[in-house]
Design an enzyme around this catalytic site. Structure first.
Site, PDB file in Angstrom:
ATOM      1  N   LYS A   1       8.125  -5.656  -8.420  1.00  8.70           N
ATOM      2  CA  LYS A   1       8.139  -6.678  -7.365  1.00  8.70           C
ATOM      3  C   LYS A   1       8.842  -7.877  -7.978  1.00  8.70           C
ATOM      4  O   LYS A   1       8.215  -8.718  -8.629  1.00  8.70           O
ATOM      5  CB  LYS A   1       6.689  -7.035  -6.978  1.00  8.70           C
ATOM      6  CG  LYS A   1       6.539  -8.210  -6.035  1.00  8.70           C
ATOM      7  CD  LYS A   1       6.401  -7.806  -4.605  1.00  8.70           C
ATOM      8  CE  LYS A   1       6.203  -9.038  -3.718  1.00  8.70           C
ATOM      9  NZ  LYS A   1       6.068  -8.647  -2.310  1.00  8.70           N
ATOM     10  N   VAL A  51       0.849  -1.202   0.000  1.00  9.53           N
ATOM     11  CA  VAL A  51       0.000   0.000   0.000  1.00  9.53           C
ATOM     12  C   VAL A  51       0.880   1.246   0.000  1.00  9.53           C
ATOM     13  O   VAL A  51       0.666   2.178  -0.787  1.00  9.53           O
ATOM     14  CB  VAL A  51      -0.964  -0.024   1.210  1.00  9.53           C
ATOM     15  CG1 VAL A  51      -1.687   1.307   1.354  1.00  9.53           C
ATOM     16  CG2 VAL A  51      -1.962  -1.178   1.056  1.00  9.53           C
ATOM     17  N   GLY A  97       8.297  -9.825   2.369  1.00  6.82           N
ATOM     18  CA  GLY A  97       8.441  -9.965   3.817  1.00  6.82           C
ATOM     19  C   GLY A  97       9.412  -8.942   4.369  1.00  6.82           C
ATOM     20  O   GLY A  97       9.339  -7.765   4.023  1.00  6.82           O
ATOM     21  N   PRO A 157      -1.843   6.672   7.884  1.00  5.61           N
ATOM     22  CA  PRO A 157      -2.833   6.194   8.856  1.00  5.61           C
ATOM     23  C   PRO A 157      -3.667   5.062   8.257  1.00  5.61           C
ATOM     24  O   PRO A 157      -3.701   4.895   7.036  1.00  5.61           O
ATOM     25  CB  PRO A 157      -3.704   7.435   9.096  1.00  5.61           C
ATOM     26  CG  PRO A 157      -3.573   8.238   7.856  1.00  5.61           C
ATOM     27  CD  PRO A 157      -2.220   7.948   7.272  1.00  5.61           C
TER      28      PRO A 157
HETATM   29  N1  LIG Z   1      -2.932   2.395   5.450  1.00  2.95           N
HETATM   30  C1  LIG Z   1      -3.742   1.343   5.333  1.00  2.95           C
HETATM   31  N2  LIG Z   1      -5.064   1.462   5.520  1.00  2.95           N
HETATM   32  C2  LIG Z   1      -5.892   0.404   5.412  1.00  2.95           C
HETATM   33  N3  LIG Z   1      -5.495  -0.837   5.097  1.00  2.95           N
HETATM   34  C3  LIG Z   1      -4.175  -1.044   4.884  1.00  2.95           C
HETATM   35  C4  LIG Z   1      -3.240   0.026   4.991  1.00  2.95           C
HETATM   36  N4  LIG Z   1      -2.007  -0.473   4.746  1.00  2.95           N
HETATM   37  C5  LIG Z   1      -2.182  -1.781   4.494  1.00  2.95           C
HETATM   38  N5  LIG Z   1      -3.479  -2.129   4.567  1.00  2.95           N
HETATM   39  C6  LIG Z   1      -4.040  -3.483   4.373  1.00  2.95           C
HETATM   40  O1  LIG Z   1      -3.263  -4.389   5.151  1.00  2.95           O
HETATM   41  C7  LIG Z   1      -3.010  -5.578   4.430  1.00  2.95           C
HETATM   42  C8  LIG Z   1      -1.508  -5.767   4.292  1.00  2.95           C
HETATM   43  O2  LIG Z   1      -0.984  -4.691   3.526  1.00  2.95           O
HETATM   44  P1  LIG Z   1       0.094  -4.912   2.381  1.00  2.95           P
HETATM   45  O3  LIG Z   1       0.392  -3.551   1.830  1.00  2.95           O
HETATM   46  O4  LIG Z   1      -0.319  -5.969   1.436  1.00  2.95           O
HETATM   47  O5  LIG Z   1       1.326  -5.451   3.262  1.00  2.95           O
HETATM   48  P2  LIG Z   1       2.742  -6.068   2.829  1.00  2.95           P
HETATM   49  O6  LIG Z   1       3.048  -5.598   1.440  1.00  2.95           O
HETATM   50  O7  LIG Z   1       3.688  -5.545   3.863  1.00  2.95           O
HETATM   51  O8  LIG Z   1       2.595  -7.560   2.916  1.00  2.95           O
HETATM   52  C9  LIG Z   1      -3.732  -5.445   3.088  1.00  2.95           C
HETATM   53  O9  LIG Z   1      -4.985  -6.065   3.174  1.00  2.95           O
HETATM   54  C10 LIG Z   1      -3.875  -3.941   2.926  1.00  2.95           C
HETATM   55  O10 LIG Z   1      -4.964  -3.585   2.123  1.00  2.95           O
HETATM   56 MG   LIG Z   2       3.494  -6.662  -0.338  1.00  2.00          MG
END
Ligand SMILES: Nc1ncnc2c1ncn2[C@@H]1O[C@H](COP(=O)(O)OP(=O)(O)O)[C@@H](O)[C@H]1O
Ligand SMILES: [Mg+2]
Length: 218
Positions: free
Chosen positions: A34, A19, A108, A189
């Protein structure tokens, strides 16, 4: 123009790297890459990180650099590769030649194995690019973040700063900044509705694109 890579890594999986990377890539109009995708259904919607970044950043598809390894199993890349019968070859992970900033998302955390002999931080060091360390604000983050900082430094990977994700925890954030000797770049946030619009707005409010551009241009 030359490629100016920035690595997005984190203290753990599932903490918001994708995100954050989508917000950053959109703000910089960067390319996103990626290189190793382990798990083709990471968020249980069937979407890969690259597909989620495409949706959340609004970047044109040509700015999403294809993965080098797309592995089926959502586990550590070294094991996911073994299950698929492939070996991750660092020679295939050379930086793609794209103009302008390139946001590279790891898998990770920093010491995730990409083979039986190497962890992701070894690859970061080979790329010779600075890293943004994404960290949650929840309990436990000081330990995880300081450990990750040490691991990056021990391999000579420059740390651009920390991007927090979660509710404000001013003391934890300041403690990491002081004890880790790192810059706090901002905090994303929790967004009730996660869309391209809400993310673009939140990123612009909580981060300064120049902090990342200055480094990417250096
Ligand atoms: N700022 C945020 N607000 C709401 N949901 C979030 C936010 N950041 C991450 N998420 C949610 O948390 C989960 C993990 O986020 P992700 O970006 O895929 O993590 P990573 O890339 O570290 O594995 C996802 O379902 C994502 O949509
Ligand atoms: Mg990721």
């Amino acid at each position: 123009m030359t490629t100016r890579p920035l690595i997005v890594t984190g203290t753990d999986t599932g903490i918001g790297k994708t995100v954050f990377a989508a917000g950053l890539a959109g703000a910089l109009q960067a390319h996103y890459w990626k290189p190793i995708q382990a798990g083709l259904d990471e968020d249980h919607t069937g979407a890969t990180d690259a597909e989620r970044v495409t949706r959340l950043s609004g970047l044109p598809p040509e700015k999403i650099v294809p993965e080098v390894y797309k592995l089926e199993t959502p586990c550590s890349p070294h094991r996911a590769a073994e299950i698929d019968g492939v070996t991750i070859d660092p020679a295939r992970l050379d930086l793609p030649n794209v103009p302008g900033p390139l946001i590279i998302e790891g898998a990770g955390g920093v010491l995730v194995p990409i083979s039986r002999t190497e962890t992701y931080v070894d690859q970061f060091a080979r790329w010779g690019a600075p890293a943004v360390l994404v960290a949650r604000t929840q309990l436990g983050t000081i330990n995880h973040t300081l450990l990750s900082i040490e691991a990056l430094r021990s391999r000579g990977v420059p740390i651009l700063g920390i991007a927090f994700v979660g509710l404000a925890q001013p003391d934890s954030e300041a403690t990491i900044e002081e004890m880790g000797g790192v810059r706090r770049l901002g905090r994303l946030p929790p967004l009730n509705v996660l869309t391209r619009e809400s993310l673009t707005h939140a990123f612009a409010e909580h981060f300064r694109a120049d902090d990342f551009l200055a480094e990417a241009l250096a």
